[in-house]
Scaffold this motif. Sequence first.
Motif, PDB file in Angstrom:
ATOM      1  N   LEU A 273       0.856  -1.177   0.000  1.00 44.90           N
ATOM      2  CA  LEU A 273       0.000   0.000   0.000  1.00 44.90           C
ATOM      3  C   LEU A 273       0.893   1.228   0.000  1.00 44.90           C
ATOM      4  CD1 LEU A 273      -2.624  -1.039   2.709  1.00 44.90           C
ATOM      5  CD2 LEU A 273      -2.981  -0.970   0.227  1.00 44.90           C
ATOM      6  N   VAL A 274       0.594   2.179  -0.865  1.00 43.36           N
ATOM      7  CA  VAL A 274       1.342   3.428  -0.937  1.00 43.36           C
ATOM      8  C   VAL A 274       0.512   4.509  -0.244  1.00 43.36           C
ATOM      9  CG1 VAL A 274       2.466   5.110  -2.435  1.00 43.36           C
ATOM     10  CG2 VAL A 274       2.312   2.707  -3.148  1.00 43.36           C
ATOM     11  N   LEU A 275       1.045   5.070   0.823  1.00 47.29           N
ATOM     12  CA  LEU A 275       0.340   6.087   1.595  1.00 47.29           C
ATOM     13  C   LEU A 275       0.917   7.465   1.282  1.00 47.29           C
ATOM     14  CD1 LEU A 275      -0.365   3.420   3.058  1.00 47.29           C
ATOM     15  CD2 LEU A 275      -0.270   4.689   5.215  1.00 47.29           C
ATOM     16  N   ILE A 276       0.041   8.401   0.908  1.00 52.85           N
ATOM     17  CA  ILE A 276       0.468   9.758   0.571  1.00 52.85           C
ATOM     18  C   ILE A 276      -0.487  10.738   1.238  1.00 52.85           C
ATOM     19  CG2 ILE A 276       1.026  11.387  -1.282  1.00 52.85           C
ATOM     20  CD1 ILE A 276       1.022   8.887  -3.177  1.00 52.85           C
ATOM     21  N   ALA A 277       0.030  11.642   2.051  1.00 52.63           N
ATOM     22  CA  ALA A 277      -0.812  12.644   2.703  1.00 52.63           C
ATOM     23  C   ALA A 277      -1.255  13.683   1.677  1.00 52.63           C
ATOM     24  CB  ALA A 277      -0.047  13.328   3.837  1.00 52.63           C
ATOM     25  N   PRO A 278      -2.525  14.091   1.690  1.00 54.03           N
ATOM     26  CA  PRO A 278      -3.005  15.096   0.728  1.00 54.03           C
ATOM     27  C   PRO A 278      -2.233  16.410   0.774  1.00 54.03           C
ATOM     28  CG  PRO A 278      -4.849  14.036   1.824  1.00 54.03           C
ATOM     29  CD  PRO A 278      -3.614  13.580   2.546  1.00 54.03           C
ATOM     30  N   ASP A 279      -1.724  16.783   1.955  1.00 50.99           N
ATOM     31  CA  ASP A 279      -0.969  18.031   2.068  1.00 50.99           C
ATOM     32  C   ASP A 279       0.373  17.957   1.352  1.00 50.99           C
ATOM     33  OD1 ASP A 279      -2.969  19.158   3.556  1.00 50.99           O
ATOM     34  OD2 ASP A 279      -2.025  18.774   5.493  1.00 50.99           O
ATOM     35  N   ASP A 280       0.843  16.735   1.042  1.00 50.59           N
ATOM     36  CA  ASP A 280       2.134  16.574   0.369  1.00 50.59           C
ATOM     37  C   ASP A 280       2.015  16.592  -1.152  1.00 50.59           C
ATOM     38  OD1 ASP A 280       3.455  16.345   2.792  1.00 50.59           O
ATOM     39  OD2 ASP A 280       3.228  14.167   2.876  1.00 50.59           O
ATOM     40  N   THR A 305     -14.655  22.806  -0.675  1.00 47.66           N
ATOM     41  CA  THR A 305     -14.075  23.771   0.251  1.00 47.66           C
ATOM     42  C   THR A 305     -14.384  23.339   1.674  1.00 47.66           C
ATOM     43  OG1 THR A 305     -14.329  25.568  -1.339  1.00 47.66           O
ATOM     44  CG2 THR A 305     -14.026  26.183   0.962  1.00 47.66           C
ATOM     45  N   ILE A 306     -13.319  23.133   2.476  1.00 44.51           N
ATOM     46  CA  ILE A 306     -13.471  22.685   3.857  1.00 44.51           C
ATOM     47  C   ILE A 306     -12.661  23.632   4.737  1.00 44.51           C
ATOM     48  CG2 ILE A 306     -13.163  20.780   5.481  1.00 44.51           C
ATOM     49  CD1 ILE A 306     -13.165  18.881   3.077  1.00 44.51           C
ATOM     50  N   GLY A 307     -13.365  24.560   5.378  1.00 41.74           N
ATOM     51  CA  GLY A 307     -12.674  25.528   6.228  1.00 41.74           C
ATOM     52  C   GLY A 307     -11.729  26.389   5.414  1.00 41.74           C
ATOM     53  N   ARG A 308     -10.458  26.373   5.792  1.00 45.99           N
ATOM     54  CA  ARG A 308      -9.464  27.225   5.132  1.00 45.99           C
ATOM     55  C   ARG A 308      -8.774  26.540   3.956  1.00 45.99           C
ATOM     56  NH1 ARG A 308      -6.390  29.610  10.534  1.00 45.99           N
ATOM     57  NH2 ARG A 308      -8.224  30.609  11.472  1.00 45.99           N
ATOM     58  N   ARG A 309      -9.152  25.316   3.680  1.00 47.68           N
ATOM     59  CA  ARG A 309      -8.482  24.612   2.599  1.00 47.68           C
ATOM     60  C   ARG A 309      -9.505  24.111   1.584  1.00 47.68           C
ATOM     61  NH1 ARG A 309      -9.047  20.528   6.470  1.00 47.68           N
ATOM     62  NH2 ARG A 309      -9.683  18.499   5.634  1.00 47.68           N
ATOM     63  N   VAL A 310      -8.977  23.700   0.435  1.00 50.69           N
ATOM     64  CA  VAL A 310      -9.804  23.130  -0.627  1.00 50.69           C
ATOM     65  C   VAL A 310      -9.328  21.703  -0.869  1.00 50.69           C
ATOM     66  CG1 VAL A 310     -10.480  23.278  -3.056  1.00 50.69           C
ATOM     67  CG2 VAL A 310     -10.258  25.362  -1.684  1.00 50.69           C
ATOM     68  N   ARG A 311     -10.271  20.762  -0.861  1.00 51.72           N
ATOM     69  CA  ARG A 311      -9.955  19.352  -1.082  1.00 51.72           C
ATOM     70  C   ARG A 311     -10.259  19.011  -2.528  1.00 51.72           C
ATOM     71  NH1 ARG A 311     -12.610  14.352  -0.996  1.00 51.72           N
ATOM     72  NH2 ARG A 311     -11.462  12.651   0.026  1.00 51.72           N
ATOM     73  N   LEU A 320      -6.521  10.176  -6.479  1.00 51.67           N
ATOM     74  CA  LEU A 320      -5.579  10.917  -5.652  1.00 51.67           C
ATOM     75  C   LEU A 320      -6.301  12.119  -5.052  1.00 51.67           C
ATOM     76  CD1 LEU A 320      -2.523  10.914  -4.864  1.00 51.67           C
ATOM     77  CD2 LEU A 320      -2.176  12.575  -6.711  1.00 51.67           C
ATOM     78  N   VAL A 321      -6.073  12.360  -3.762  1.00 55.07           N
ATOM     79  CA  VAL A 321      -6.662  13.509  -3.076  1.00 55.07           C
ATOM     80  C   VAL A 321      -5.545  14.483  -2.732  1.00 55.07           C
ATOM     81  CG1 VAL A 321      -7.884  14.285  -1.002  1.00 55.07           C
ATOM     82  CG2 VAL A 321      -8.569  12.161  -2.135  1.00 55.07           C
ATOM     83  N   ALA A 322      -5.800  15.767  -2.986  1.00 55.16           N
ATOM     84  CA  ALA A 322      -4.831  16.813  -2.680  1.00 55.16           C
ATOM     85  C   ALA A 322      -5.520  17.929  -1.907  1.00 55.16           C
ATOM     86  CB  ALA A 322      -4.207  17.373  -3.960  1.00 55.16           C
ATOM     87  N   HIS A 323      -4.769  18.570  -1.011  1.00 52.01           N
ATOM     88  CA  HIS A 323      -5.273  19.736  -0.297  1.00 52.01           C
ATOM     89  C   HIS A 323      -4.495  20.970  -0.754  1.00 52.01           C
ATOM     90  CE1 HIS A 323      -6.722  17.190   3.389  1.00 52.01           C
ATOM     91  NE2 HIS A 323      -7.471  17.022   2.320  1.00 52.01           N
ATOM     92  N   VAL A 324      -5.200  22.031  -1.069  1.00 55.34           N
ATOM     93  CA  VAL A 324      -4.564  23.304  -1.407  1.00 55.34           C
ATOM     94  C   VAL A 324      -5.249  24.399  -0.600  1.00 55.34           C
ATOM     95  CG1 VAL A 324      -3.975  22.544  -3.738  1.00 55.34           C
ATOM     96  CG2 VAL A 324      -6.112  23.771  -3.350  1.00 55.34           C
ATOM     97  N   THR A 325      -4.597  25.540  -0.495  1.00 53.16           N
ATOM     98  CA  THR A 325      -5.226  26.659   0.190  1.00 53.16           C
ATOM     99  C   THR A 325      -6.307  27.260  -0.699  1.00 53.16           C
ATOM    100  OG1 THR A 325      -3.672  28.294  -0.692  1.00 53.16           O
ATOM    101  CG2 THR A 325      -3.049  27.173   1.363  1.00 53.16           C
ATOM    102  N   ARG A 326      -7.211  28.003  -0.099  1.00 51.50           N
ATOM    103  CA  ARG A 326      -8.264  28.650  -0.878  1.00 51.50           C
ATOM    104  C   ARG A 326      -7.654  29.663  -1.849  1.00 51.50           C
ATOM    105  NH1 ARG A 326     -13.343  29.649   3.150  1.00 51.50           N
ATOM    106  NH2 ARG A 326     -14.259  30.300   1.164  1.00 51.50           N
ATOM    107  N   GLN A 327      -6.561  30.311  -1.409  1.00 53.13           N
ATOM    108  CA  GLN A 327      -5.901  31.273  -2.292  1.00 53.13           C
ATOM    109  C   GLN A 327      -5.312  30.572  -3.508  1.00 53.13           C
ATOM    110  OE1 GLN A 327      -2.969  33.724  -0.382  1.00 53.13           O
ATOM    111  NE2 GLN A 327      -2.183  34.555  -2.296  1.00 53.13           N
ATOM    112  N   SER A 328      -4.656  29.431  -3.291  1.00 50.71           N
ATOM    113  CA  SER A 328      -4.084  28.687  -4.420  1.00 50.71           C
ATOM    114  C   SER A 328      -5.179  28.228  -5.376  1.00 50.71           C
ATOM    115  CB  SER A 328      -3.299  27.476  -3.918  1.00 50.71           C
ATOM    116  OG  SER A 328      -2.171  27.874  -3.174  1.00 50.71           O
TER     117      SER A 328
END
Length: 358
Positions: A273-280, A305-311, A320-328
């Motif tokens: 299993l390959v584990l990758i954090a969305p923030d990475d 949009t979840i709080g201060r980040r975008v999923r 693949l899931v990624a997290h970015v800032t709302r500004q990005s």
Amino acid sequence: MSLLEARGLVVERGGREVARAEHLAVERGELVAILGPNGAGKTSLLLALAMLLPARGELRADGATISDPLAYRRRIGVVFQRPLLLDRSVRENAALGLALRGAPRADRERAASAALERLGIAHLAGRRATRLSGGEAQRVSIARALATAPDVLLLDEPFGGLDAPTHDALVADFGRVLHEAGVATILVTHDRDEALTLADRVAVIIDGRVRQYGPADEVFSRPADEAIAAFVGVENVLPGTIERSTDEMTVVRVGPAAISVTEQPPFGGERVLVLIAPDDVVISRARGSSSERNAFEGRIVRVETIGRRVRLSLDCGFPLVAHVTRQSARELSLREGEPVVASFKATEPHLLPRGRGS
């Protein structure tokens, strides 16, 4: 030699095992977070560590087995989620622990005033406790525990139930106070951000058992199993097969993609299993803008949009899931259906053996 150490600790309630920790320890000046979902057994484990709940196993202080529970409790401070304050002044509440121990008035008032000052609420010393806000009341509760100069401070979800600004301010101040005081602390929390912000080491408890215990960064970046990965926020758990491996790099086939990982393959065969954090995961608009070894063209399936980040949910030939800032997200004009490039460093993925059911 640890300041407080538990080995083979088992807590039962009503004939049923509710918490187990094979090994748990806290050193002087260190904060250990007991992290887990609601109902996992965190509070039962903390109460057992405070010797307020019967448990099997061995509990040691300064290397010696604890034989006098009362004397041990006088060396610790305990703070619960709901502040237990009397209808007296803030100063009297902060001095209560010392008063119960028979300390002279001058000594307990001096220690209480210093603790209130440290928590930033010295100006409230004369106010009745019944007139405090939730955050102020919890500061008084923590000050009362610190005024006794405990060897170990044990806290059960002390920041739960507070509004977001009050919570963030108290967590920040608490981290500063602990650093200044140098007191060993065990903190129960279900909040991942609290654990990452405050803890030196983290014990993850799931279904009543401590499943992983180690440095905070290691636990969050290298979870020991799928359940821990899901709880600490590693959403990307991808089944793959090892194609090749050298001392420097492992290449894993995940769907049509080849993912490079600096980690060595785990024991258990080629299935992993390959584990990758969305923030990475880094999102860009074109492949040329990314120099990472792992860069995959994909398409945005969903934007949330979840709080201060975008999923972002992506289809790169594999999900693949990624997290970015709302500004990005605004700057890149990220919308569903549009093409992007997702990339991450080869040092970021973590490999686990894959069982038949994975």
